[in-house]
Design a protein around this motif. Structure first.
Motif, short mmCIF file in Angstrom:
data_model
loop_
_atom_site.label_atom_id
_atom_site.label_comp_id
_atom_site.label_asym_id
_atom_site.label_seq_id
_atom_site.Cartn_x
_atom_site.Cartn_y
_atom_site.Cartn_z
N ILE A 46 93.25 -70.44 97.28
CA ILE A 46 94.21 -69.42 96.85
C ILE A 46 95.61 -69.91 97.21
CG2 ILE A 46 95.02 -67.05 97.15
CD1 ILE A 46 92.16 -66.26 97.86
N VAL A 47 96.49 -69.94 96.21
CA VAL A 47 97.88 -70.35 96.42
C VAL A 47 98.74 -69.09 96.48
CG1 VAL A 47 99.83 -71.65 95.50
CG2 VAL A 47 97.49 -72.53 95.20
N LYS A 48 99.28 -68.82 97.64
CA LYS A 48 100.20 -67.68 97.83
C LYS A 48 101.24 -68.12 98.85
CE LYS A 48 101.70 -63.61 97.02
NZ LYS A 48 102.25 -63.28 95.69
N LEU A 49 102.42 -68.45 98.37
CA LEU A 49 103.39 -69.16 99.19
C LEU A 49 104.16 -68.27 100.15
CD1 LEU A 49 104.83 -71.59 96.48
CD2 LEU A 49 103.00 -72.00 98.12
N SER A 109 105.30 -79.94 99.58
CA SER A 109 104.07 -79.63 98.85
C SER A 109 103.50 -80.88 98.20
CB SER A 109 104.34 -78.58 97.77
OG SER A 109 104.82 -77.38 98.32
N LEU A 110 104.38 -81.63 97.58
CA LEU A 110 103.94 -82.84 96.88
C LEU A 110 103.44 -83.89 97.87
CD1 LEU A 110 106.75 -83.06 94.18
CD2 LEU A 110 104.39 -82.28 93.88
N LEU A 111 104.03 -83.90 99.08
CA LEU A 111 103.56 -84.84 100.11
C LEU A 111 102.15 -84.50 100.59
CD1 LEU A 111 106.83 -85.24 102.24
CD2 LEU A 111 105.81 -86.94 100.71
N MET A 112 101.79 -83.22 100.51
CA MET A 112 100.46 -82.77 100.93
C MET A 112 99.42 -82.88 99.82
SD MET A 112 101.63 -79.28 102.86
CE MET A 112 99.94 -78.77 103.18
N LEU A 113 99.89 -83.16 98.63
CA LEU A 113 99.03 -83.05 97.44
C LEU A 113 97.79 -83.94 97.51
CD1 LEU A 113 98.95 -81.51 94.78
CD2 LEU A 113 100.19 -83.41 93.72
N LYS A 114 97.96 -85.15 98.02
CA LYS A 114 96.85 -86.10 98.05
C LYS A 114 95.69 -85.56 98.88
CE LYS A 114 95.81 -90.99 98.86
NZ LYS A 114 96.38 -92.30 99.31
N SER A 115 95.99 -85.02 100.06
CA SER A 115 94.93 -84.52 100.93
C SER A 115 94.31 -83.24 100.36
CB SER A 115 95.47 -84.24 102.33
OG SER A 115 96.52 -83.29 102.30
N TYR A 121 88.46 -78.88 94.58
CA TYR A 121 88.21 -77.45 94.45
C TYR A 121 87.55 -77.10 93.11
CZ TYR A 121 91.00 -76.65 98.61
OH TYR A 121 91.48 -76.65 99.89
N ASP A 122 86.58 -76.22 93.19
CA ASP A 122 85.97 -75.69 91.97
C ASP A 122 86.96 -74.79 91.23
OD1 ASP A 122 83.25 -76.74 92.38
OD2 ASP A 122 83.25 -75.42 94.12
N VAL A 123 87.65 -73.96 92.00
CA VAL A 123 88.61 -73.01 91.42
C VAL A 123 89.86 -72.95 92.29
CG1 VAL A 123 89.06 -70.60 90.76
CG2 VAL A 123 86.78 -71.59 90.40
N VAL A 124 91.01 -72.94 91.66
CA VAL A 124 92.27 -72.63 92.34
C VAL A 124 92.81 -71.35 91.71
CG1 VAL A 124 94.69 -73.28 92.67
CG2 VAL A 124 92.88 -74.96 93.05
N ILE A 125 93.18 -70.39 92.57
CA ILE A 125 93.79 -69.13 92.12
C ILE A 125 95.26 -69.18 92.47
CG2 ILE A 125 93.87 -66.63 92.42
CD1 ILE A 125 90.90 -66.72 93.18
N ASP A 126 96.13 -69.18 91.46
CA ASP A 126 97.56 -69.07 91.70
C ASP A 126 97.90 -67.58 91.76
OD1 ASP A 126 100.30 -69.17 91.83
OD2 ASP A 126 100.60 -69.86 89.77
N ALA A 127 98.06 -67.07 92.97
CA ALA A 127 98.27 -65.63 93.17
C ALA A 127 99.74 -65.24 93.15
CB ALA A 127 97.64 -65.18 94.48
N ILE A 141 96.98 -79.95 91.66
CA ILE A 141 95.83 -80.04 92.56
C ILE A 141 94.58 -80.45 91.79
CG2 ILE A 141 94.29 -78.61 94.02
CD1 ILE A 141 96.83 -77.08 94.87
N ASN A 142 94.60 -80.21 90.47
CA ASN A 142 93.54 -80.66 89.57
C ASN A 142 92.17 -80.05 89.87
OD1 ASN A 142 92.64 -82.14 87.33
ND2 ASN A 142 91.91 -83.82 88.65
N PRO A 143 92.10 -78.71 89.92
CA PRO A 143 90.80 -78.08 90.14
C PRO A 143 89.95 -78.12 88.87
CG PRO A 143 92.43 -76.41 89.69
CD PRO A 143 93.17 -77.71 89.73
N LYS A 144 88.68 -77.79 89.00
CA LYS A 144 87.82 -77.70 87.82
C LYS A 144 88.21 -76.51 86.96
CE LYS A 144 84.10 -79.83 90.48
NZ LYS A 144 82.86 -79.58 91.23
N CYS A 145 88.78 -75.48 87.59
CA CYS A 145 89.24 -74.31 86.85
C CYS A 145 90.46 -73.72 87.57
CB CYS A 145 88.13 -73.26 86.75
SG CYS A 145 88.60 -71.77 85.85
N LEU A 146 91.49 -73.42 86.81
CA LEU A 146 92.72 -72.84 87.37
C LEU A 146 92.93 -71.44 86.79
CD1 LEU A 146 95.36 -72.91 88.94
CD2 LEU A 146 96.37 -74.29 87.11
#
Length: 379
Positions: A46-49, A109-115, A121-127, A141-146
């Motif tokens: 879950i992405v909630k900044l 954020s971009l520096l953390m992207l690789k890890s 992730y199967d799913v990323v939720i942009d909340a 992040i390239n999830p299987k489903c966004l």
């Protein structure tokens, strides 16, 4: 303060304009992936900044995912790390972006992207409803489903595999729970999940409260809203405290603020036998205190949602934001809201950009109105 405001407004403009352009460009080259989730995924991010209150408000969504065997991670800013850590029973892992300055957020954020991508992730939720960068980051992040919100005036949905219509006709808790629909999950009678605390936190608060009498009326007041949300503020808390002390001699007041508000809080301590500063407490101790209060009084802030998550009755003061969406999610509440022609002005449709330089909607709430609610409760 003026320079800070200008920097914030410039960042918002760059994020909005630049984000829209970049999303439209990225959308031209992306391939849609899974538009239907056919089985319960193993791992969800879950992405909630921003906003620790939002972590509290989405706690039932997280709990429901967890109860269905899903490993739940969250990507947020370092400002939210302490509240995320109080939900370790339902949040399996947190990624925290350094955010001392707004400009650091996209870079770090971009520096953390690789890890983060290694999690697969199967799913990323942009909340996030309005922030363009969260959609860009979620896509990278390239999830299987966004999954994310569909808002016609924003192009974020172009990067999503599944779009959930943003519905401002219901409370934000129910809007967050709409993310369960693609999983085929439902929930009934949602409640905010209480934060996890330790025995030491209870003992700490009990020791402080031990000097009070059993029939004392304990009231917590959060008079601060932060610079960015300044128009949500109410400038009559000092008068309210003075009048509360006259209302009933049993009333004892705790004024809550962060370490950065330590100097400002002193003006509210007008009687150190009955008014007490609560400065820089961690969320666990603060929650234990709120559980012991009879009444909590706040504007639209994160602490208001922590009060709603506890056992106290919440009196909330609303103006620019919509109490129907962001009001305290509890049955034990009373909302004071003037519903002027221009209210609410900080809506998702308007990008939460305020239309005025004053907060007359808040100023029209009187001390007497708050006192009337308190008086009815203490009687």
């Amino acid at each position: 303060m003026g320079d800070s405001m200008n920097r914030i407004e410039i960042y918002k403009m760059l994020e909005y304009k630049g984000g829209m352009a970049l999303i439209n460009l990225m959308a031209m080259f992306r391939r849609r992936k899974n538009t239907i989730i056919t089985s319960i995924p193993k791992k969800v991010l879950i992405v909630k900044l921003f906003g620790f209150g939002n972590v509290i408000l989405m706690s039932y969504l997280i709990k429901t995912l967890k109860e269905n065997g899903i490993e739940v991670h969250i990507l947020t800013t370092e400002s939210n790390e302490s509240i995320v850590n109080t939900y370790k029973n339902i949040i399996d892992k947190g990624y925290f972006i350094r955010d001392e300055h707004f400009i650091q957020i996209p870079v770090n954020s971009l520096l953390m992207l690789k890890s983060i991508r290694r999690e697969n992730y199967d799913v990323v939720i942009d909340a996030e409803q309005l922030i363009e960068f969260s959609a860009i980051l979620s896509h990278l992040i390239n999830p299987k489903c966004l999954i994310g919100y569909y808002m016609e005036h924003l192009p974020k949905y172009k990067l999503y595999d599944i779009s959930i219509p943003n519905n401002d006709d219901k409370h934000i808790v129910y809007q967050y729970l709409d993310f369960l629909k693609p999983f085929g999950l439902k929930c009934e009678s949602p409640q905010l999940v209480p934060i996890h605390y330790d025995y030491e936190d209870v003992e700490y608060v009990n020791k402080i409260l031990s000097k009070f009498k059993p029939d004392d009326i304990l009231i917590g007041i959060c008079p601060f809203v932060g610079f960015q949300n300044r128009l949500r503020g109410w400038n009559k808390f000092d008068k309210l405290i003075s009048e509360l002390l006259k209302l009933d001699e049993r009333i004892k007041i705790f004024v809550v603020g962060s370490r950065s508000e330590k100097n400002e809080i002193s003006k509210y301590i007008i009687d150190n036998r009955r008014v007490f500063p609560v400065v820089g407490w961690d969320f666990k101790k603060l929650f234990c205190l709120f559980n012991k209060l009879n009444i909590g009084i706040s504007c639209d802030t994160g602490p208001m949602h922590l009060m709603a998550c506890s056992n106290c009755f919440v009196i909330s003061l609303f103006g620019p934001t919509d109490s129907k969406i962001y009001g305290p999610f509890t049955d034990k509440k009373h909302i004071l809201y003037k519903n002027l022609k221009c209210s609410p002005c900080a809506t998702n449709l308007k990008g939460k950009i305020l239309d005025c330089d004053n907060n007359s909607c808040m100023d029209k709430i009187t001390v007497e109105e708050v006192l009337d609610v308190v008086n009815k409760l203490v009687k």
